[in-house]
Design an enzyme around this catalytic site. Structure first.
Site, PDB file in Angstrom:
ATOM      1  N   ASP A   1      -9.212   9.682   3.475  1.00  0.00           N
ATOM      2  CA  ASP A   1      -8.567   8.459   3.014  1.00  0.00           C
ATOM      3  C   ASP A   1      -9.589   7.335   3.169  1.00  0.00           C
ATOM      4  OD1 ASP A   1      -7.134   6.210   2.495  1.00  0.00           O
ATOM      5  OD2 ASP A   1      -5.500   6.634   3.896  1.00  0.00           O
TER       6      ASP A   1
ATOM      7  N   TYR B   1      -3.588   5.099   9.430  1.00  0.00           N
ATOM      8  CA  TYR B   1      -2.541   4.624   8.522  1.00  0.00           C
ATOM      9  C   TYR B   1      -2.874   5.112   7.124  1.00  0.00           C
ATOM     10  CZ  TYR B   1       0.392   1.455   5.772  1.00  0.00           C
ATOM     11  OH  TYR B   1       1.312   0.936   4.883  1.00  0.00           O
TER      12      TYR B   1
ATOM     13  N   LYS C   1      -8.353  -0.699  -2.169  1.00  0.00           N
ATOM     14  CA  LYS C   1      -8.943  -1.958  -1.683  1.00  0.00           C
ATOM     15  C   LYS C   1     -10.244  -2.381  -2.398  1.00  0.00           C
ATOM     16  CE  LYS C   1      -6.144  -2.022   2.394  1.00  0.00           C
ATOM     17  NZ  LYS C   1      -5.686  -0.963   3.278  1.00  0.00           N
TER      18      LYS C   1
HETATM   19  C1  LIG Z   1      -4.359  -0.063   3.113  1.00  0.00           C
HETATM   20  C2  LIG Z   1      -4.412   1.382   3.344  1.00  0.00           C
HETATM   21  C3  LIG Z   1      -3.543   2.283   2.717  1.00  0.00           C
HETATM   22  C4  LIG Z   1      -2.390   1.833   1.883  1.00  0.00           C
HETATM   23  O1  LIG Z   1      -2.781   1.143   0.748  1.00  0.00           O
HETATM   24  P1  LIG Z   1      -1.720   0.174   0.022  1.00  0.00           P
HETATM   25  O2  LIG Z   1      -2.452  -0.286  -1.194  1.00  0.00           O
HETATM   26  O3  LIG Z   1      -1.417  -0.917   1.000  1.00  0.00           O
HETATM   27  O4  LIG Z   1      -0.524   1.000  -0.292  1.00  0.00           O
HETATM   28  C5  LIG Z   1      -3.751   3.635   2.910  1.00  0.00           C
HETATM   29  N1  LIG Z   1      -4.742   4.084   3.684  1.00  0.00           N
HETATM   30  C6  LIG Z   1      -5.591   3.256   4.308  1.00  0.00           C
HETATM   31  C7  LIG Z   1      -6.692   3.825   5.134  1.00  0.00           C
HETATM   32  C8  LIG Z   1      -5.436   1.877   4.189  1.00  0.00           C
HETATM   33  O5  LIG Z   1      -6.238   1.055   4.878  1.00  0.00           O
END
Ligand SMILES: *Cc1c(COP(=O)(O)O)cnc(C)c1O
Length: 423
Positions: free
Chosen positions: A231, A139, A259
């Site tokens: 990512d 994701y 995060k």
């Molecule tokens: C949470 C997440 C996103 C998206 O981040 P948001 O702040 O919710 O837009 C993208 N990549 C990864 C791996 C994630 O866990």
């Protein structure tokens, strides 16, 4: 939960499905949160939970960490948004770079979705190519080119209405942990602008990269001159201070962080090789902009978080990894004792259980697990005061605030819950 139930009924009238992000909903209705502190979260009906959702991994220091809160309070007293640069932004970029030397230049954005969207636009702008390879089950935020599942051919298909296939036809989906398939796609296709990956997959339950998968990926992308995007929005500041790239010793071309970067405030970052990052406007021709990017509140939180994580790194990372390993082992032992087919995947401070007898190594094997059983487990855990994300396809996270007695209570709750989901 009468209060949560009534709040949910009110919420549904003004908020689609009653929630502001889909995964927050669960049957029959989610609990509504009153407050949080350390490893604990309280609902409106007065129940207390040990929190393993931890803001989907963001709260690595725990809720309301004093250093972060006081940095934010200090900044609140001198302004919240200036629309002009601040010295704080330089300080944060330099702090990030110290732990992520691959991020030679850094732009601050707000959400993770913005960071990955920018990373992809940069990769395309830099290479002047079109196609992006992503891995099935990873994701990367809720934007057009990434809300894609595997297609019957090579191009992906949108997982959401409202995304014409014109927007997803340049996204190629490859199986996670499948180096051969990645190799085939790369050698067949001369129009690849970038490869984006969660180095540890935290959005399909928890799935670990198999030996050499990331190394092979780095080797192939380097040979083909394709920018590799890590990512690290989950893994950054979580696998280690320097994220998965430090943990596995692999240097990507671009990195996204979010995060844990700010321990609960709205900020993400995109960074990488100078010559790629310098494509960004106004100096370059890749456009990216935001009113709230680099806002001093989030930046102050980011600085305080990274300073705290750096100072305490020899305490934080071994502690949360050890607690997580202990819980993972204990869950495995309980499930074994009750004769339940299961897999427990865990690494550092992340864990998840799957109800299946086959190893979970990719999207297909994760999907094969018994999701109904997971729902039952979730509800039993909740009743016993343990809050994990309500979906099989999320991950459990430890924070530095989790105590030994939290851990013991959690092992006990899992044991009880597994006993009850046995049939
Ligand atoms: C949470 C997440 C996103 C998206 O981040 P948001 O702040 O919710 O837009 C993208 N990549 C990864 C791996 C994630 O866990």
């Amino acid at each position: 939960m009468p209060k949560s139930k009534s709040l949910f009924n009110s919420a549904k009238k003004v908020i689609p499905s009653g929630v502001n992000s889909p995964v927050r909903f669960f049957e029959p209705y989610p609990f509504f949160v009153k407050k949080a502190q350390g490893s604990q979260i309280w609902d409106e009906d007065g129940h207390k939970y040990i929190d393993y959702c931890t803001g989907y991994g963001a709260m690595i220091l725990g809720h309301k960490h004093p250093e972060v809160i006081s940095a934010v309070q200090e900044q609140l007293s001198i302004g919240t948004l200036y629309g002009a640069p601040t010295a704080l932004e330089i300080e944060l970029a330099e702090l990030i770079q110290k732990s992520y030397p691959s991020m030679q230049k850094i732009r601050l954005v707000n959400t993770g979705s913005e960071a990955t969207m920018t990373a992809i636009r940069l990769a395309r702008g830099f290479t002047k190519k079109k196609k992006i390879i992503k891995f099935e089950g990873c994701y990367h935020g809720a934007h057009e080119s990434m809300l894609v599942r595997a297609g019957s051919g090579s191009a992906g298909i949108a997982v959401s209405d409202g995304i014409p296939n014109d927007f997803t036809k340049n996204t190629i989906v490859v199986q996670y942990n499948n180096s051969e398939q990645l190799d085939r796609v790369i050698s067949k296709n001369k129009d690849i602008a970038g490869v984006i990956v969660e180095p540890v997959l935290g959005n399909m339950g928890l799935i670990l990269p198999q030996k050499n998968f990331l190394k092979d990926m780095r080797k192939m992308t380097k040979q083909a001159d394709i920018p590799l995007i890590f990512d690290e929005i989950i893994t950054g500041f979580r696998m280690s201070l320097g994220g998965a790239q430090e943990y596995f010793g692999i240097k990507p071309d671009l990195t996204t962080l979010g995060k844990s970067l700010s321990n609960g405030f709205v900020i993400s970052a995109i960074g990488g090789r100078k010559e790629i990052m310098d494509q960004l406007a106004p100096g370059g021709k890749v456009y990216e902009a935001s009113t709230f990017a680099g806002n001093p509140i989030s930046v102050a939180a980011g600085i305080a978080s990274i300073r705290t994580m750096s100072t305490l790194k020899n305490k934080i990372y071994p502690k949360i990894a050890k607690q997580c390993l202990t819980l993972a082992k204990s869950i495995h032992e309980s499930a074994t004792k009750y004769g339940i087919s299961h897999q427990v995947n865990a690494i550092e401070s992340m864990f998840q259980i799957f109800f299946t007898d086959k190893p979970v190594t990719d999207y297909a094997s994760s999907k094969r697990a018994d999701g109904k059983k997971f729902q039952k487990l979730f509800h039993h855990l909740l009743k016993q005061g343990v809050f994990v994300a309500p979906s099989q396809f999320e991950t459990g996270f430890f924070s530095y605030a989790h105590t030994q007695s939290d851990l013991e209570a959690t092992m006990h709750a899992y044991d009880n819950s597994l006993r009850q989901v046995r049939q």
